[in-house]
Design a protein around this motif. Structure first.
Motif, PDB file in Angstrom:
ATOM      1  N   ALA A 222       0.830  -1.216   0.000  1.00  0.00           N
ATOM      2  CA  ALA A 222       0.000   0.000   0.000  1.00  0.00           C
ATOM      3  C   ALA A 222       0.858   1.257   0.000  1.00  0.00           C
ATOM      4  CB  ALA A 222      -0.933  -0.010   1.214  1.00  0.00           C
ATOM      5  N   GLY A 223       2.037   1.180   0.609  1.00  0.00           N
ATOM      6  CA  GLY A 223       2.911   2.350   0.653  1.00  0.00           C
ATOM      7  C   GLY A 223       3.888   2.442  -0.501  1.00  0.00           C
ATOM      8  N   ALA A 224       3.823   1.485  -1.446  1.00  0.00           N
ATOM      9  CA  ALA A 224       4.807   1.443  -2.522  1.00  0.00           C
ATOM     10  C   ALA A 224       4.638   2.528  -3.582  1.00  0.00           C
ATOM     11  CB  ALA A 224       4.792   0.066  -3.181  1.00  0.00           C
ATOM     12  N   PRO A 225       3.417   2.863  -4.029  1.00  0.00           N
ATOM     13  CA  PRO A 225       3.294   3.836  -5.120  1.00  0.00           C
ATOM     14  C   PRO A 225       3.995   5.161  -4.846  1.00  0.00           C
ATOM     15  CG  PRO A 225       1.212   2.695  -4.816  1.00  0.00           C
ATOM     16  CD  PRO A 225       2.096   2.275  -3.686  1.00  0.00           C
ATOM     17  N   GLY A 226       3.884   5.669  -3.639  1.00  0.00           N
ATOM     18  CA  GLY A 226       4.537   6.925  -3.317  1.00  0.00           C
ATOM     19  C   GLY A 226       6.052   6.812  -3.378  1.00  0.00           C
ATOM     20  N   LEU A 227       6.587   5.715  -2.862  1.00  0.00           N
ATOM     21  CA  LEU A 227       8.029   5.513  -2.876  1.00  0.00           C
ATOM     22  C   LEU A 227       8.542   5.381  -4.310  1.00  0.00           C
ATOM     23  CD1 LEU A 227      10.002   3.208  -0.483  1.00  0.00           C
ATOM     24  CD2 LEU A 227      10.513   3.202  -2.914  1.00  0.00           C
ATOM     25  N   LEU A 228       7.822   4.616  -5.138  1.00  0.00           N
ATOM     26  CA  LEU A 228       8.235   4.433  -6.529  1.00  0.00           C
ATOM     27  C   LEU A 228       8.148   5.737  -7.305  1.00  0.00           C
ATOM     28  CD1 LEU A 228       6.430   1.030  -7.177  1.00  0.00           C
ATOM     29  CD2 LEU A 228       8.889   1.372  -6.885  1.00  0.00           C
ATOM     30  N   ALA A 229       7.113   6.522  -7.008  1.00  0.00           N
ATOM     31  CA  ALA A 229       6.970   7.813  -7.676  1.00  0.00           C
ATOM     32  C   ALA A 229       8.115   8.745  -7.286  1.00  0.00           C
ATOM     33  CB  ALA A 229       5.626   8.427  -7.337  1.00  0.00           C
ATOM     34  N   GLU A 230       8.461   8.755  -6.016  1.00  0.00           N
ATOM     35  CA  GLU A 230       9.561   9.595  -5.542  1.00  0.00           C
ATOM     36  C   GLU A 230      10.868   9.223  -6.217  1.00  0.00           C
ATOM     37  OE1 GLU A 230      11.878  10.556  -1.319  1.00  0.00           O
ATOM     38  OE2 GLU A 230       9.906   9.591  -1.304  1.00  0.00           O
ATOM     39  N   ALA A 231      11.030   7.913  -6.491  1.00  0.00           N
ATOM     40  CA  ALA A 231      12.245   7.443  -7.161  1.00  0.00           C
ATOM     41  C   ALA A 231      12.206   7.672  -8.668  1.00  0.00           C
ATOM     42  CB  ALA A 231      12.453   5.952  -6.872  1.00  0.00           C
ATOM     43  N   GLY A 232      11.055   8.077  -9.188  1.00  0.00           N
ATOM     44  CA  GLY A 232      10.927   8.344 -10.608  1.00  0.00           C
ATOM     45  C   GLY A 232      10.781   7.109 -11.467  1.00  0.00           C
ATOM     46  N   VAL A 233      10.290   5.999 -10.882  1.00  0.00           N
ATOM     47  CA  VAL A 233      10.188   4.749 -11.635  1.00  0.00           C
ATOM     48  C   VAL A 233       8.774   4.169 -11.618  1.00  0.00           C
ATOM     49  CG1 VAL A 233      12.618   4.182 -11.213  1.00  0.00           C
ATOM     50  CG2 VAL A 233      10.863   3.331  -9.627  1.00  0.00           C
ATOM     51  N   ALA A 234       7.810   4.922 -11.104  1.00  0.00           N
ATOM     52  CA  ALA A 234       6.457   4.383 -10.944  1.00  0.00           C
ATOM     53  C   ALA A 234       5.868   3.896 -12.267  1.00  0.00           C
ATOM     54  CB  ALA A 234       5.544   5.437 -10.316  1.00  0.00           C
ATOM     55  N   GLU A 235       6.156   4.578 -13.355  1.00  0.00           N
ATOM     56  CA  GLU A 235       5.582   4.197 -14.641  1.00  0.00           C
ATOM     57  C   GLU A 235       6.168   2.902 -15.183  1.00  0.00           C
ATOM     58  OE1 GLU A 235       5.960   7.436 -17.336  1.00  0.00           O
ATOM     59  OE2 GLU A 235       4.525   8.720 -16.259  1.00  0.00           O
ATOM     60  N   ARG A 236       7.293   2.489 -14.639  1.00  0.00           N
ATOM     61  CA  ARG A 236       7.930   1.249 -15.109  1.00  0.00           C
ATOM     62  C   ARG A 236       7.775   0.098 -14.136  1.00  0.00           C
ATOM     63  NH1 ARG A 236      13.470   1.458 -15.619  1.00  0.00           N
ATOM     64  NH2 ARG A 236      13.786   3.484 -14.612  1.00  0.00           N
ATOM     65  N   CYS A 237       6.974   0.264 -13.088  1.00  0.00           N
ATOM     66  CA  CYS A 237       6.843  -0.795 -12.092  1.00  0.00           C
ATOM     67  C   CYS A 237       5.383  -1.039 -11.739  1.00  0.00           C
ATOM     68  CB  CYS A 237       7.624  -0.435 -10.823  1.00  0.00           C
ATOM     69  SG  CYS A 237       7.707  -1.776  -9.617  1.00  0.00           S
ATOM     70  N   GLU A 238       4.915  -2.255 -11.985  1.00  0.00           N
ATOM     71  CA  GLU A 238       3.566  -2.652 -11.595  1.00  0.00           C
ATOM     72  C   GLU A 238       3.586  -3.120 -10.141  1.00  0.00           C
ATOM     73  OE1 GLU A 238       0.143  -5.996 -12.734  1.00  0.00           O
ATOM     74  OE2 GLU A 238       2.067  -5.956 -13.810  1.00  0.00           O
ATOM     75  N   VAL A 239       2.631  -2.678  -9.358  1.00  0.00           N
ATOM     76  CA  VAL A 239       2.527  -3.077  -7.955  1.00  0.00           C
ATOM     77  C   VAL A 239       1.403  -4.086  -7.818  1.00  0.00           C
ATOM     78  CG1 VAL A 239       2.091  -2.281  -5.603  1.00  0.00           C
ATOM     79  CG2 VAL A 239       3.393  -0.834  -7.187  1.00  0.00           C
ATOM     80  N   VAL A 240       1.730  -5.255  -7.257  1.00  0.00           N
ATOM     81  CA  VAL A 240       0.764  -6.348  -7.123  1.00  0.00           C
ATOM     82  C   VAL A 240       0.639  -6.722  -5.649  1.00  0.00           C
ATOM     83  CG1 VAL A 240       0.179  -8.724  -7.743  1.00  0.00           C
ATOM     84  CG2 VAL A 240       1.318  -7.234  -9.419  1.00  0.00           C
ATOM     85  N   GLY A 241      -0.566  -6.600  -5.112  1.00  0.00           N
ATOM     86  CA  GLY A 241      -0.838  -7.079  -3.762  1.00  0.00           C
ATOM     87  C   GLY A 241      -1.287  -8.530  -3.832  1.00  0.00           C
ATOM     88  N   GLY A 242      -0.503  -9.434  -3.305  1.00  0.00           N
ATOM     89  CA  GLY A 242      -0.827 -10.855  -3.424  1.00  0.00           C
ATOM     90  C   GLY A 242      -0.041 -11.685  -2.448  1.00  0.00           C
ATOM     91  N   ASP A 243      -0.111 -12.997  -2.629  1.00  0.00           N
ATOM     92  CA  ASP A 243       0.505 -13.970  -1.724  1.00  0.00           C
ATOM     93  C   ASP A 243       1.470 -14.829  -2.516  1.00  0.00           C
ATOM     94  OD1 ASP A 243       1.195 -15.974   0.023  1.00  0.00           O
ATOM     95  OD2 ASP A 243      -0.848 -16.353   0.712  1.00  0.00           O
TER      96      ASP A 243
END
Length: 359
Positions: A222-243
């Motif tokens: 849940a906290g990943a999108p902000g961190l990825l955006a801050e790093a400038g890589v959000a558009e290249r990384c899909e975030v999947v909540g799963g097991d």
């Protein structure tokens, strides 16, 4: 009269000075006292309160609500370790270690120190003897919980402490991993159990041609999108909540698991690795484990990084039911998951890189 003093009047023989081995043994026996003092000081925000200039004990006591004479004793104790320093006028300032314990400071380990010193850790480590005798985790005995990470996700207070501490650890690990491993220039990297994305963010920043997928429990990512955006890589990384025990995203060129496999026993570790192997479409892909690798034999006085990893092994016994492993042990359970260990690369951190490919 005899010129010697009789036995009944003789002076006692001088005590033997403590031997070096005894001194070191007692230092090890009391190490928890320094740890606890440090945790209390951080919880009282003392490193932050001393960030700008030296202050008197009375001033600090007013701001923290502490008993001034007792606070002085705490500050002096930690000054002896370099956390604080005491001036001739009685004021205290940050010492060389204290600067690394400030909130938000570059390279700060404050959140990691708070995690290690948290009551949740103390009460589970108090059950170490029971764990050694039974082979079961303290969490099972204390909380009736077999899955440590689902317990963290359900505990809002400690879950936040744990996530903050692991973010610090992940950041330090990411720097070492990116420096030590030649990641491909293009393709898809899947970070399995990657927390909030510190490692995948560092990898994608270092390799602009790569795409990424981050997989972890929904409450964690849940906290990943902000961190990825801050790093400038959000558009290249899909975030999947799963097991990861249910399955992992398919089609990756490289599957990375950082400080994940050591959290589980062999059966559960093999289950995760087998899921990664199945996700390698057509048998194409590689696996990279970022984990401590224990020596086959431990010397009488091991290097600090080896000592750290041996204690981490006990931490896994107490906390998660996992373990740290030797290279031979990695080779064996990778094979059980349909993978072949190809090489082990050291890093500048206590972790190594265990690279594997499909058999």
């Amino acid at each position: 009269m005899p010129d010697t003093v009789g036995p009944s009047c003789s002076m006692p023989a001088p005590a033997e000075p403590p031997q070096p081995a005894a001194v070191e043994a007692l230092r090890l026996a009391t190490a928890y006292q320094a740890s606890r003092a440090l945790h209390v000081a951080i919880r009282m925000h003392l490193p932050d309160l001393l960030a700008d200039s030296p202050r008197s004990v009375e001033d600090l006591a007013r701001e923290t609500g502490a008993h001034a004479p007792s606070l002085r004793r705490l500050l002096r104790a930690l000054a002896s370790y370099g956390v604080f320093s005491e001036a001739a006028d009685g004021r205290f300032a940050l010492g060389p270690l204290g600067a690394a314990l400030r909130a938000g400071a570059p390279g700060s380990v404050r959140d990691l120190a708070l995690m290690w010193g948290d009551e949740d850790y103390w009460i589970t480590w108090a059950e170490l003897e029971r764990c050694v005798c039974t082979g079961r985790t303290a969490a099972e005995h204390l909380f009736g919980a077999e899955d440590a990470f689902r317990r963290y996700a359900a505990d809002a207070r400690f879950g936040a402490v744990f996530n903050a501490g692991m973010t610090v650890l992940s950041a330090a690990t990411a720097v070492a991993v990116v420096a030590a491993y030649d990641f491909p220039a293009a393709g898809l990297v899947v970070d399995v159990g990657g927390g909030q994305g510190r490692l995948i963010a560092a990898v994608l920043r270092a390799r602009p041609g790569l795409q990424g997928v981050l997989l972890d429990l929904p409450s964690v990512v849940a906290g990943a999108p902000g961190l990825l955006a801050e790093a400038g890589v959000a558009e290249r990384c899909e975030v999947v909540g799963g097991d990861m025990f249910t399955g992992v995203p398919e089609g990756g060129d490289l599957y990375v698991l950082s400080r994940v496999i050591d959290s589980f026993d062999d059966a559960r570790a093999i289950a995760v690795l087998a899921n990664c192997r199945r996700a390698m479409v057509g048998g194409h892909g590689r696996l990279l484990l970022v984990e401590p690798v224990l020596p086959d034999r431990v010397g009488a006085v091991a290097a600090p990084d080896v000592q750290e990893n041996m204690l981490m092994d006990l931490n896994m016994l107490v906390r998660t039911g996992g373990r740290e492993r030797t290279e031979a042990e990695y080779r064996a359970f990778l094979a059980a998951a349909g993978l072949r260990l190809e090489r082990v690369l050291p890093t500048g951190a206590p972790v190594s890189l265990v690279e594997a490919a499909p058999t």
